[in-house]
Design a protein around this motif. Structure first.
Motif, short mmCIF file in Angstrom:
data_model
loop_
_atom_site.label_atom_id
_atom_site.label_comp_id
_atom_site.label_asym_id
_atom_site.label_seq_id
_atom_site.Cartn_x
_atom_site.Cartn_y
_atom_site.Cartn_z
N GLY A 115 0.66 -1.34 -0.09
CA GLY A 115 0.04 0.06 -0.01
C GLY A 115 0.92 1.26 0.02
O GLY A 115 1.16 2.00 -0.98
N ASN A 116 1.51 1.50 1.04
CA ASN A 116 2.11 2.75 1.30
C ASN A 116 3.34 2.79 0.38
O ASN A 116 3.73 3.98 -0.61
N TYR A 117 4.23 1.75 0.54
CA TYR A 117 5.51 1.88 -0.46
C TYR A 117 5.36 1.86 -1.62
O TYR A 117 5.87 2.66 -2.71
N ARG A 118 4.28 1.03 -2.09
CA ARG A 118 4.08 0.96 -3.57
C ARG A 118 3.51 2.29 -4.07
O ARG A 118 3.93 2.78 -5.29
N ALA A 119 2.77 3.15 -3.26
CA ALA A 119 2.10 4.35 -3.73
C ALA A 119 3.16 5.38 -3.66
O ALA A 119 3.22 6.21 -4.59
N GLY A 120 4.07 5.19 -2.89
CA GLY A 120 5.27 6.04 -2.87
C GLY A 120 6.11 5.93 -4.03
O GLY A 120 6.66 6.99 -4.65
N TYR A 121 6.42 4.65 -4.48
CA TYR A 121 7.03 4.37 -5.93
C TYR A 121 6.08 5.06 -6.85
O TYR A 121 6.65 5.57 -7.92
#
Length: 503
Positions: free
Chosen positions: A119-125
């Motif tokens: 969720g968070n890290y994927r969206a950060g990428y």
């Protein structure tokens, strides 16, 4: 060569975005099926019959829309009773603390391995990829990124259960290679805000900072401190500064001050929507701050139309049912174990191909004491227009109703802390009022002939009042925000009382 490799990696982060742009509704359907599959063997899933739900219609019919108060008993089973498989089928080791703007106590939002990484890290990428696609000559990854994050607190709500602002949880779990490109963890996660501010300033003065991440209001405090202590401009201290990835509050009231502090045509501002409950949106193009709804982050979205907000069992629409220009409250189901959870934020879509939106406020941040339905988005834009026409600059503001009495009609009272005062506060007030009328037809109707609403009452506060008031309430730094609008006078009276005692 390093620069080319870095750009190539950043551009690769955009490939998944292209994938869900091609099939947005299918992506959401797969997300719902994935969530139900993982949730069916949990305590909550068994109670709601997840195993028998095959589609959105069944999900909508059998699972209630809930608030934090209704979620809390299930959190207690995890925190207090040490039960597993309560809301999600993998362990919950972290809880993001969300103080919000209208809650007196912290909320504890569950964070799982899946919600963190998928969720968070994927969206950060996705954020990095979207920015890089529009800025192919970017070099910010070759320098350091200054992060204004929150703090972590350990074992505060249960044995082996960690709490902190979502920014602290994200930073604590980042890969080592990424941590090296950011603010040192030992500074970024300091619990004492003023100590953190001091050490961040010292660290930043001698570092090649090229990107900023944080909430505009608190980042502004840090940048002003650096400029005051050095007597130099930000572009002189950081000649390679390139981008500010910002979120948490509207950037509109702060834009002019950032432009003054960072006087560079090369500086970019990129909006994000990263809440304690998840990372939901990122600015899609340089021309507009409207954000792309992120659809592959293990979040299933639903939306409550404005006329349903106050109902006990509100009707929702899935993504395919949203309409451009309507106000919606967002409801989410996530791999963090949130199920049809009312996040409290309100959004408005500007496009459905792709799904672009902007944040317009909070379901609990509005003024509707007289039927005017004033939202934060109206207030931010009216403040901006009044500032443009008077040369004023605003640090913070809050507004609340003035109730009817035997001697006067109702009104709105505004407390504004100016960075640059307008030459004529009365002119500023008139311009604010006129702008609100243009932006909001309900407000305009109530202001007609002063029948329901008198002209706003605007009071100018000394610099630093909002900071001192927030500090007194132990709500400085991190994701704490000054409440912009309130439908009652609890905040505005508290501030006025604070100012009175201070003087």
């Amino acid at each position: 060569m390093i620069q080319r490799i870095a750009r190539s990696i950043l551009n690769s982060y955009y490939k998944p975005v292209e994938s869900f742009l091609e099939n947005p509704l299918d992506t959401q359907l797969r997300t719902l099926q994935y969530l139900l599959e993982h949730g069916q063997n949990t305590l909550y899933g068994k109670k709601m019959g997840f195993a028998n739900i095959k589609n959105y219609s069944g999900f909508n019919k059998n699972v209630p829309v809930i608030s934090y108060e209704e979620l809390r008993p299930y959190l207690n089973k995890i925190i207090v009773d040490k039960k597993e498989n309560v809301l999600w089928d993998t362990p919950v080791k972290w809880f993001a603390m969300s103080s919000g703007t209208t809650e007196d106590k912290s909320k504890y939002i569950p964070v799982t391995k899946e919600s963190l990484y998928n969720g968070n890290y994927r969206a950060g990428y996705h954020m990095l990829g979207t920015y890089a696609v529009h800025h192919p000559e970017t070099t910010f990854v070759l320098g350091k990124t200054l992060v204004m994050g929150g703090s972590q607190q350990v074992n505060m709500i249960g044995d082996s259960i960690y709490t902190g602002d979502i920014s602290a949880i994200l930073m604590k779990n980042l890969p080592r290679a990424v941590k090296k490109r950011r603010t040192p963890e030992e500074i970024a996660l300091l619990p004492d805000w003023e100590e953190k501010l001091e050490k961040l300033a010292e660290y930043s003065k001698k570092t090649d900072i090229r990107a900023l991440i944080g909430v505009p209001s608190w980042m502004l405090v840090l940048l002003k401190k650096i400029v005051e202590e050095t007597g130099r401009s930000i572009t002189d201290i950081w000649p390679n500064i390139e981008v500010f990835f910002h979120g948490g509050v509207s950037f509109i009231p702060f834009r002019s001050q950032f432009n003054k502090l960072i006087p560079s045509d090369k500086m970019n501002y990129w909006e994000t929507y990263n809440a304690s409950e998840g990372f939901f949106g990122v600015q899609f193009t340089p021309e507009s701050s409207d954000m792309l709804l992120i659809l592959d982050n293990e979040v299933y979205y639903e939306f409550i139309p404005v006329e349903e907000w106050d109902k006990e069992n509100p009707q929702t629409v899935p993504l395919e049912g949203v309409e451009i220009g309507r106000q919606y409250a967002m409801v989410i189901s996530t791999s963090g174990g949130l199920w049809r959870y009312k996040i409290g934020d309100t959004v408005q879509f500007s496009s459905i191909n792709p799904y672009l939106f902007r944040l317009t406020g909070r379901t609990k941040q509005f003024i509707n004491a007289f039927g005017e339905e004033l939202i934060v988005d109206n207030a931010d834009k009216a403040i901006e227009e009044a500032c443009l026409k008077t040369g004023a600059k605003v640090n913070e503001y809050t507004a609340a109703p003035v109730y009817f009495s035997e001697s006067h009609n109702g009104a709105h009272e505004w407390l504004i802390e100016f960075e640059t005062e307008p030459n004529d506060l009365k002119e500023f007030t008139l311009l604010l009022d006129e702008s609100l009328k243009k932006l909001n037809s309900d407000y305009e109707a109530k202001r007609s002939y002063n029948l329901s609403l008198n002209i706003p009452v605007v009071r100018s506060l000394e610099k630093g009042v909002f900071y001192s008031w927030m500090k007194q309430r132990e709500k400085i730094g991190g994701q704490n925000k000054v409440p912009k609008l309130s439908n009652d006078r609890r905040y505005i009276d508290s501030i006025l009382d604070f100012v009175s005692k201070k003087s």
